[in-house]
Design a protein around this motif. Structure first.
Motif, PDB file in Angstrom:
ATOM      1  N   GLU A  44      30.951 -40.697  20.642  1.00  0.00           N
ATOM      2  CA  GLU A  44      30.610 -40.440  19.393  1.00  0.00           C
ATOM      3  C   GLU A  44      30.896 -41.601  18.553  1.00  0.00           C
ATOM      4  OE1 GLU A  44      31.777 -36.627  17.630  1.00  0.00           O
ATOM      5  OE2 GLU A  44      30.729 -35.665  19.323  1.00  0.00           O
ATOM      6  N   ASP A  45      31.009 -42.978  18.987  1.00  0.00           N
ATOM      7  CA  ASP A  45      31.100 -43.996  18.371  1.00  0.00           C
ATOM      8  C   ASP A  45      29.721 -44.857  18.292  1.00  0.00           C
ATOM      9  OD1 ASP A  45      33.724 -43.679  17.437  1.00  0.00           O
ATOM     10  OD2 ASP A  45      34.684 -44.597  19.116  1.00  0.00           O
ATOM     11  N   PRO A  46      29.510 -45.920  17.513  1.00  0.00           N
ATOM     12  CA  PRO A  46      28.343 -46.742  17.437  1.00  0.00           C
ATOM     13  C   PRO A  46      28.240 -47.447  18.897  1.00  0.00           C
ATOM     14  CG  PRO A  46      29.506 -46.868  15.152  1.00  0.00           C
ATOM     15  CD  PRO A  46      30.610 -46.134  16.017  1.00  0.00           C
ATOM     16  N   ALA A  47      26.947 -47.646  18.995  1.00  0.00           N
ATOM     17  CA  ALA A  47      26.579 -48.171  20.204  1.00  0.00           C
ATOM     18  C   ALA A  47      25.462 -49.261  19.788  1.00  0.00           C
ATOM     19  CB  ALA A  47      26.222 -47.410  21.347  1.00  0.00           C
ATOM     20  N   LEU A  48      25.240 -50.295  20.663  1.00  0.00           N
ATOM     21  CA  LEU A  48      24.173 -51.360  20.678  1.00  0.00           C
ATOM     22  C   LEU A  48      23.115 -51.272  21.885  1.00  0.00           C
ATOM     23  CD1 LEU A  48      23.183 -53.418  18.470  1.00  0.00           C
ATOM     24  CD2 LEU A  48      24.490 -55.027  19.581  1.00  0.00           C
ATOM     25  N   GLN A  49      21.952 -51.354  21.542  1.00  0.00           N
ATOM     26  CA  GLN A  49      21.112 -51.056  22.818  1.00  0.00           C
ATOM     27  C   GLN A  49      19.790 -52.106  22.557  1.00  0.00           C
ATOM     28  OE1 GLN A  49      18.004 -47.772  23.325  1.00  0.00           O
ATOM     29  NE2 GLN A  49      19.903 -47.186  24.684  1.00  0.00           N
ATOM     30  N   GLY A  50      19.461 -52.704  23.664  1.00  0.00           N
ATOM     31  CA  GLY A  50      18.374 -53.711  23.749  1.00  0.00           C
ATOM     32  C   GLY A  50      17.513 -53.367  24.760  1.00  0.00           C
ATOM     33  N   ASN A  51      16.224 -53.766  24.495  1.00  0.00           N
ATOM     34  CA  ASN A  51      15.134 -53.170  25.669  1.00  0.00           C
ATOM     35  C   ASN A  51      14.243 -54.221  25.754  1.00  0.00           C
ATOM     36  OD1 ASN A  51      12.189 -51.754  25.517  1.00  0.00           O
ATOM     37  ND2 ASN A  51      13.538 -51.094  27.028  1.00  0.00           N
ATOM     38  N   LEU A  52      13.517 -54.487  26.912  1.00  0.00           N
ATOM     39  CA  LEU A  52      12.364 -55.414  27.206  1.00  0.00           C
ATOM     40  C   LEU A  52      11.508 -54.868  28.255  1.00  0.00           C
ATOM     41  CD1 LEU A  52      13.786 -59.021  27.266  1.00  0.00           C
ATOM     42  CD2 LEU A  52      12.312 -58.123  25.752  1.00  0.00           C
ATOM     43  N   THR A  53      10.100 -54.753  28.060  1.00  0.00           N
ATOM     44  CA  THR A  53       9.198 -54.129  28.770  1.00  0.00           C
ATOM     45  C   THR A  53       7.999 -55.022  29.012  1.00  0.00           C
ATOM     46  OG1 THR A  53       9.885 -51.884  28.094  1.00  0.00           O
ATOM     47  CG2 THR A  53       7.828 -52.239  29.186  1.00  0.00           C
ATOM     48  N   LEU A  54       7.776 -55.430  30.262  1.00  0.00           N
ATOM     49  CA  LEU A  54       6.489 -56.297  30.725  1.00  0.00           C
ATOM     50  C   LEU A  54       5.435 -55.366  31.031  1.00  0.00           C
ATOM     51  CD1 LEU A  54       5.415 -59.181  30.616  1.00  0.00           C
ATOM     52  CD2 LEU A  54       6.449 -59.389  32.984  1.00  0.00           C
ATOM     53  N   SER A  55       4.394 -55.400  30.325  1.00  0.00           N
ATOM     54  CA  SER A  55       3.307 -54.367  30.854  1.00  0.00           C
ATOM     55  C   SER A  55       1.900 -55.112  31.295  1.00  0.00           C
ATOM     56  CB  SER A  55       2.852 -53.379  29.571  1.00  0.00           C
ATOM     57  OG  SER A  55       3.834 -52.580  29.108  1.00  0.00           O
ATOM     58  N   HIS A  56       1.104 -54.641  32.039  1.00  0.00           N
ATOM     59  CA  HIS A  56       0.077 -55.340  32.572  1.00  0.00           C
ATOM     60  C   HIS A  56      -1.024 -54.427  32.013  1.00  0.00           C
ATOM     61  CE1 HIS A  56      -3.185 -56.687  35.627  1.00  0.00           C
ATOM     62  NE2 HIS A  56      -2.542 -57.916  35.258  1.00  0.00           N
ATOM     63  N   THR A  57      -2.292 -55.328  31.962  1.00  0.00           N
ATOM     64  CA  THR A  57      -3.496 -54.338  31.516  1.00  0.00           C
ATOM     65  C   THR A  57      -4.035 -53.296  32.649  1.00  0.00           C
ATOM     66  OG1 THR A  57      -4.705 -56.057  32.583  1.00  0.00           O
ATOM     67  CG2 THR A  57      -4.518 -56.052  30.159  1.00  0.00           C
ATOM     68  N   SER A  58      -3.469 -53.353  33.865  1.00  0.00           N
ATOM     69  CA  SER A  58      -3.819 -52.397  34.818  1.00  0.00           C
ATOM     70  C   SER A  58      -2.977 -51.096  34.710  1.00  0.00           C
ATOM     71  CB  SER A  58      -3.464 -52.950  36.358  1.00  0.00           C
ATOM     72  OG  SER A  58      -1.931 -53.177  36.265  1.00  0.00           O
ATOM     73  N   GLY A  59      -1.986 -51.072  33.769  1.00  0.00           N
ATOM     74  CA  GLY A  59      -1.085 -49.843  33.452  1.00  0.00           C
ATOM     75  C   GLY A  59       0.221 -50.204  34.162  1.00  0.00           C
ATOM     76  N   LEU A  60       0.318 -51.275  34.939  1.00  0.00           N
ATOM     77  CA  LEU A  60       1.812 -51.213  35.533  1.00  0.00           C
ATOM     78  C   LEU A  60       2.615 -51.952  34.202  1.00  0.00           C
ATOM     79  CD1 LEU A  60       0.807 -52.649  39.001  1.00  0.00           C
ATOM     80  CD2 LEU A  60       1.446 -50.437  38.609  1.00  0.00           C
ATOM     81  N   TYR A  61       4.212 -51.637  34.505  1.00  0.00           N
ATOM     82  CA  TYR A  61       5.168 -51.993  33.791  1.00  0.00           C
ATOM     83  C   TYR A  61       6.403 -52.026  34.484  1.00  0.00           C
ATOM     84  CZ  TYR A  61       6.208 -47.074  32.987  1.00  0.00           C
ATOM     85  OH  TYR A  61       6.905 -45.707  33.412  1.00  0.00           O
ATOM     86  N   THR A  62       7.138 -52.921  33.884  1.00  0.00           N
ATOM     87  CA  THR A  62       8.527 -52.887  34.172  1.00  0.00           C
ATOM     88  C   THR A  62       9.690 -53.405  33.212  1.00  0.00           C
ATOM     89  OG1 THR A  62      10.164 -53.624  35.799  1.00  0.00           O
ATOM     90  CG2 THR A  62       8.482 -55.355  35.100  1.00  0.00           C
ATOM     91  N   GLY A  63      10.747 -53.152  33.323  1.00  0.00           N
ATOM     92  CA  GLY A  63      11.567 -53.580  32.240  1.00  0.00           C
ATOM     93  C   GLY A  63      13.025 -53.170  32.431  1.00  0.00           C
ATOM     94  N   VAL A  64      13.732 -53.355  31.372  1.00  0.00           N
ATOM     95  CA  VAL A  64      15.338 -53.074  31.354  1.00  0.00           C
ATOM     96  C   VAL A  64      15.912 -52.605  29.948  1.00  0.00           C
ATOM     97  CG1 VAL A  64      15.940 -55.581  30.805  1.00  0.00           C
ATOM     98  CG2 VAL A  64      17.630 -53.850  31.967  1.00  0.00           C
ATOM     99  N   THR A  65      16.841 -51.679  30.113  1.00  0.00           N
ATOM    100  CA  THR A  65      17.452 -51.325  28.798  1.00  0.00           C
ATOM    101  C   THR A  65      18.866 -51.284  28.836  1.00  0.00           C
ATOM    102  OG1 THR A  65      15.672 -49.646  28.094  1.00  0.00           O
ATOM    103  CG2 THR A  65      17.810 -49.409  27.058  1.00  0.00           C
TER     104      THR A  65
END
Length: 238
Positions: free
Chosen positions: A51-72
């Motif tokens: 219940e304390d503050p947290a920090l979050q970062g996210n990156l997502t790489l998407s392709h026009t085919s609908g495929l995607y991958t990423g990390v949080t």
């Protein structure tokens, strides 16, 4: 781990500039992400930051085919519950595409990795959901299923959920609602739900700031980390 997370989040902050520079030769790809500061990090209604503050970062790489991958990546803090260590890294890959008549499908796999966790907490969890868009409202229902493995305590874990969001036409405000039920063998089952609102502020063509407020609750005993709470968040998204 605490020394590694800040540089990673700085890298995420620099990603919009990199994405603009790389957009010309990579027209079939799209890089999106953001950084979020939150008053409490809740995973399916249960706090993983004591219940304390947290920090979050996210990156997502998407392709026009609908495929995607990423990390949080999310900072953690151990309280009275399970010890997940100092950081959580959610690595995911999947496919998202239209099914027609306003419906779409999102399916993939998430691998949860925990830095400094007590015991073996890492686990893999396939997921699938079907969404429906009608006007400014979007609805989704899906499931996340983690088969028995060391990270689940050798028990199957199933999470069923429903989500809804409504963007006010012509306004930078959106309202959200979510409910889910987790069944985890001998570890028990419970419901969680949330109601929230987001206010978006455009900064540049692909960058915006966002302020959010959510009410989160579960039907678990009302103890620290799983009781009802108001969660405030501030994000920079691109």
């Amino acid at each position: 781990m605490r020394r590694l997370l800040p540089p990673l989040l700085v890298l995420l902050a620099a990603a919009p500039l990199h994405a603009q520079q790389a957009s010309a030769p990579l027209q079939d790809f799209d890089l999106s992400g953001g950084i979020v500061a939150m008053s409490d990090y809740r995973f399916r209604g249960v706090s993983r930051s004591d219940e304390d503050p947290a920090l979050q970062g996210n990156l997502t790489l998407s392709h026009t085919s609908g495929l995607y991958t990423g990390v949080t990546a999310t900072t953690l803090r151990t309280g009275g519950g399970p010890d997940f260590g100092d950081g959580e890294f959610d690595l995911y890959a999947g496919w998202r595409g239209a099914l027609g008549r306003g419906f779409d499908l999102d399916a993939g796999l998430t691998y949860y990795a925990f830095a400094g966790a007590a015991g073996h907490a890492d686990l893999a969890e396939p997921y699938a959901s079907i969404g429906y868009l009608i006007g400014p409202a979007q609805f989704a229902a899906g499931a996340r299923y983690a088969p028995s493995q060391r990270g689940t305590g050798d028990e199957d874990r199933l999470y069923l959920f429903g989500q809804a969001s409504v963007d006010l036409p012509g306004r930078p405000i959106a309202f959200t609602a979510e409910a889910g039920r987790q069944d985890w063998g001998r570890f028990g089952s419970y419901w969680n739900w949330s109601l929230g609102a987001r206010y978006r502020i455009a900064i540049a063509r692909r960058t915006a700031a966002e302020i959010g407020l959510r009410y989160v609750d579960t039907d678990l005993p009302s103890t620290r980390g799983q009781d009802a709470g108001l969660l405030l968040s501030a994000a920079l998204r691109f």
